[in-house]
Design a protein around this motif. Structure first.
Motif, PDB file in Angstrom:
ATOM      1  N   SER A  27      30.185  40.779  89.646  1.00  0.00           N
ATOM      2  CA  SER A  27      30.207  41.335  90.998  1.00  0.00           C
ATOM      3  C   SER A  27      29.547  42.706  91.045  1.00  0.00           C
ATOM      4  O   SER A  27      28.747  43.000  91.939  1.00  0.00           O
ATOM      5  CB  SER A  27      31.657  41.409  91.486  1.00  0.00           C
ATOM      6  OG  SER A  27      31.740  42.088  92.704  1.00  0.00           O
ATOM      7  N   TRP A  28      29.869  43.556  90.089  1.00  0.00           N
ATOM      8  CA  TRP A  28      29.284  44.899  90.050  1.00  0.00           C
ATOM      9  C   TRP A  28      27.774  44.830  89.833  1.00  0.00           C
ATOM     10  O   TRP A  28      27.028  45.601  90.416  1.00  0.00           O
ATOM     11  CB  TRP A  28      29.942  45.757  88.990  1.00  0.00           C
ATOM     12  CG  TRP A  28      31.365  46.130  89.338  1.00  0.00           C
ATOM     13  CD1 TRP A  28      31.901  46.237  90.590  1.00  0.00           C
ATOM     14  CD2 TRP A  28      32.410  46.420  88.429  1.00  0.00           C
ATOM     15  NE1 TRP A  28      33.224  46.573  90.509  1.00  0.00           N
ATOM     16  CE2 TRP A  28      33.571  46.698  89.183  1.00  0.00           C
ATOM     17  CE3 TRP A  28      32.496  46.467  87.043  1.00  0.00           C
ATOM     18  CZ2 TRP A  28      34.788  47.023  88.606  1.00  0.00           C
ATOM     19  CZ3 TRP A  28      33.710  46.792  86.467  1.00  0.00           C
ATOM     20  CH2 TRP A  28      34.840  47.070  87.245  1.00  0.00           C
ATOM     21  N   SER A  29      27.343  43.896  88.988  1.00  0.00           N
ATOM     22  CA  SER A  29      25.901  43.788  88.746  1.00  0.00           C
ATOM     23  C   SER A  29      25.173  43.329  90.011  1.00  0.00           C
ATOM     24  O   SER A  29      24.017  43.711  90.235  1.00  0.00           O
ATOM     25  CB  SER A  29      25.606  42.846  87.579  1.00  0.00           C
ATOM     26  OG  SER A  29      25.792  41.493  87.944  1.00  0.00           O
ATOM     27  N   MET A  30      25.846  42.553  90.840  1.00  0.00           N
ATOM     28  CA  MET A  30      25.223  42.045  92.069  1.00  0.00           C
ATOM     29  C   MET A  30      25.063  43.127  93.135  1.00  0.00           C
ATOM     30  O   MET A  30      24.423  42.891  94.156  1.00  0.00           O
ATOM     31  CB  MET A  30      26.032  40.884  92.639  1.00  0.00           C
ATOM     32  CG  MET A  30      25.868  39.609  91.884  1.00  0.00           C
ATOM     33  SD  MET A  30      26.802  38.317  92.711  1.00  0.00           S
ATOM     34  CE  MET A  30      26.430  36.925  91.685  1.00  0.00           C
ATOM     35  N   ARG A  31      25.614  44.297  92.906  1.00  0.00           N
ATOM     36  CA  ARG A  31      25.394  45.392  93.855  1.00  0.00           C
ATOM     37  C   ARG A  31      23.919  45.762  93.919  1.00  0.00           C
ATOM     38  O   ARG A  31      23.433  46.180  94.958  1.00  0.00           O
ATOM     39  CB  ARG A  31      26.217  46.615  93.470  1.00  0.00           C
ATOM     40  CG  ARG A  31      27.696  46.445  93.683  1.00  0.00           C
ATOM     41  CD  ARG A  31      28.426  47.686  93.224  1.00  0.00           C
ATOM     42  NE  ARG A  31      29.861  47.532  93.407  1.00  0.00           N
ATOM     43  CZ  ARG A  31      30.747  48.366  92.912  1.00  0.00           C
ATOM     44  NH1 ARG A  31      30.358  49.421  92.211  1.00  0.00           N
ATOM     45  NH2 ARG A  31      32.036  48.168  93.106  1.00  0.00           N
ATOM     46  N   SER A  32      23.219  45.608  92.791  1.00  0.00           N
ATOM     47  CA  SER A  32      21.809  45.993  92.790  1.00  0.00           C
ATOM     48  C   SER A  32      20.860  44.885  92.339  1.00  0.00           C
ATOM     49  O   SER A  32      19.655  45.017  92.515  1.00  0.00           O
ATOM     50  CB  SER A  32      21.600  47.231  91.921  1.00  0.00           C
ATOM     51  OG  SER A  32      22.003  46.974  90.593  1.00  0.00           O
TER      52      SER A  32
ATOM     53  N   ALA B  57      23.226  47.837  85.854  1.00  0.00           N
ATOM     54  CA  ALA B  57      23.553  46.495  86.349  1.00  0.00           C
ATOM     55  C   ALA B  57      23.268  45.429  85.299  1.00  0.00           C
ATOM     56  O   ALA B  57      24.049  44.481  85.145  1.00  0.00           O
ATOM     57  CB  ALA B  57      22.771  46.203  87.628  1.00  0.00           C
TER      58      ALA B  57
END
Length: 106
Positions: free
Chosen positions: A47-52, A2
């Motif tokens: 957005s992908w980094s905000m998954r975790s 992330a």
């Protein structure tokens, strides 16, 4: 992973900001296209980094990388002013980013 996505997303924010300036109000097609592609990629990676990662951390780091990166590109590439006060402000932003990263450890 992330954090890698987030750092690349911040770098792409610098890219799109620079090319937006070069597009002269989206009147030049190539810089305008690079702006749009870099924006989409930057938002996707954010957005992908905000998954975790927490929202506040991810968004703050992303905007900080973009702000300081754009500031540096402005000085080094576009010949913008590098006054002591502007440099101090950029250092304060970097200090905030380091604190945000440290506060997210765990």
């Amino acid at each position: 992973m992330a954090w890698v996505f987030l750092i690349v997303a911040g770098g792409l924010e610098v890219v799109w900001a620079f090319f937006m300036k070069q597009s002269e109000g989206f009147t030049r097609p190539v810089p305008a296209a690079i702006t749009i592609v870099a924006m989409i990629a930057s938002f996707a990676l954010l957005s992908w980094s905000m998954r975790s990662l927490p929202l506040g951390t991810a968004y703050t780091i992303w905007t900080g990388i973009g702000a300081v990166g754009a500031f540096l590109v402005g000085i080094m590439v576009l010949g913008e002013q590098a006054s002591a006060m502007r440099i101090a402000a950029a250092l304060l932003i970097v200090s905030g980013l380091v604190l945000m990263k440290l506060s997210s450890q765990g």
